[in-house]
Design an enzyme around this catalytic site. Structure first.
Site, short mmCIF file in Angstrom:
data_model
loop_
_atom_site.label_atom_id
_atom_site.label_comp_id
_atom_site.label_asym_id
_atom_site.label_seq_id
_atom_site.Cartn_x
_atom_site.Cartn_y
_atom_site.Cartn_z
N SER A 33 -6.01 5.10 -3.13
CA SER A 33 -5.20 4.18 -2.34
C SER A 33 -5.83 4.03 -0.96
O SER A 33 -6.97 3.60 -0.84
CB SER A 33 -3.75 4.67 -2.27
OG SER A 33 -2.91 3.66 -1.78
N GLU A 70 -8.22 -1.74 -7.67
CA GLU A 70 -6.84 -1.74 -8.14
C GLU A 70 -5.96 -2.06 -6.95
O GLU A 70 -6.41 -2.08 -5.80
CB GLU A 70 -6.47 -0.37 -8.73
CG GLU A 70 -6.64 0.81 -7.77
CD GLU A 70 -5.51 0.99 -6.76
OE1 GLU A 70 -4.35 0.66 -7.11
OE2 GLU A 70 -5.79 1.45 -5.64
N HIS A 123 -2.33 2.88 -9.05
CA HIS A 123 -1.08 3.55 -8.71
C HIS A 123 -0.23 3.71 -9.98
O HIS A 123 0.81 3.07 -10.15
CB HIS A 123 -0.32 2.73 -7.66
CG HIS A 123 -0.97 2.73 -6.31
ND1 HIS A 123 -2.18 2.12 -6.06
CD2 HIS A 123 -0.57 3.28 -5.14
CE1 HIS A 123 -2.49 2.28 -4.78
NE2 HIS A 123 -1.54 2.98 -4.21
#
Length: 308
Positions: free
Chosen positions: A110, A204, A277
């Site tokens: 992330s 992502e 995630h």
């Protein structure tokens, strides 16, 4: 490209919060328990429970915890405890030279995308896009994937799940680079922009509307960062779609937005890898050589991610 030594039972792992703050001591306890379950010894950064607005302490405090861990020869790995926001703010404060001289495992995802890729480029070090210690669910699959990446000095092998879909066929080979799409876009125009030339680029995201995904991919196209990649792997885009019945007729979902921005590049690419995630994710070694077969829908890590 240097590789950190594989972790052995009893090795010390620094737990730091280089981005967003922990919710409290419970998060810290979960992170310590996750490290101990791997047979490793947690060492908590001095500022791990600090808070400064939406950050886990000031920039100086967060950078200090990273640099202290990087300079301690007893510590063999640095695990981020959560993402959030903030690693962009400390990139200019980090001691990249120490990690070049004494390679250690660096793990997170992330917001940690900025940190992982900056260290990979400036320390010539393989880093690891994988779970964060305080909030990621350490399912058996996640633990097995993590152990294979950071505890075993042999190639990870071929990664495949039936849900992956080909966007553009073909085969490509290159070093792995990437992470969270929002961070990859945010780094463009900075000295820390990810060099995608000849790489296998993966990305992502979470909680982003399809048009925002389109915008970030378009930004990467216009900056020249997509078309020069050897191959592209799109991971999972969690919570990026409204239910189909609630969409405006004819509008794109996240999958269509990704396909539309990638297909005409004629670069081998697929979508749906276990990166993102999500509860069960692969650990991807940034900087390691890999081969993408978009027709067979496989990603093969060719070399061991760590040394002994």
């Amino acid at each position: 490209m240097r590789k950190p030594p594989a972790l052995r039972e009893g090795d010390a792992v620094a737990l730091i919060a280089p981005a967003g703050p922990l919710e409290g001591p419970e998060d810290l306890q979960r992170a310590c328990a996750a490290v101990e379950a791997l047979g490793l010894r947690p060492r908590v950064g001095a500022n791990a429970l600090e808070r400064y607005g939406y950050l886990a302490g000031s920039d100086a405090q967060r950078a200090e915890d990273f640099n202290v861990a990087a300079r301690d020869p007893d510590i063999r790995a640095i695990f981020a405890m959560r993402g959030g926001y903030g690693t962009l703010r400390i990139l200019d404060l980090l001691d990249y030279g120490t990690l070049r001289a004494d390679p250690k495992v660096l793990l997170g995802y992330s917001d940690l995308t900025a940190l992982l890729n900056a260290v990979s480029a400036r320390s010539d070090l393989v880093t690891f896009h994988g779970p964060v210690a305080a909030i990621s669910p350490f399912t058996p699959m996640v633990v097995e994937a993590l152990r294979r990446a950071i505890c075993v000095a042999r190639p990870l092998g071929t990664l495949h799940v039936p849900e992956m879909e080909t966007i553009c066929g073909g085969t490509a080979r290159g070093r792995l680079a990437g992470g969270n799409l929002s961070l990859l876009a945010a780094l463009i125009g900075t000295p820390y922009a990810v060099d995608t030339l000849g790489t296998l680029l993966f990305f992502e995201d979470v909680d982003e509307a399809p048009y925002r995904i389109d915008r970030m991919l378009t930004q990467m196209r216009l900056s020249g960062g997509l078309g020069v990649a050897a191959g592209i792997v799109a991971g999972r885009f969690h919570n990026c779609d409204v239910p189909e019945e609630a969409r405006t007729p004819g509008s794109f979902g996240s999958a269509q937005a990704i396909d539309d921005r990638l297909r005409d590049l004629a670069v081998p690419s697929l979508r749906g890898a276990l990166i993102g995630h999500i509860e069960e994710q692969w650990t991807i070694p940034i900087g390691a050589w890999a081969t993408l077969d978009a027709d067979a829908r496989t990603l093969t890590i060719e070399e061991a991610a760590v040394d002994r």
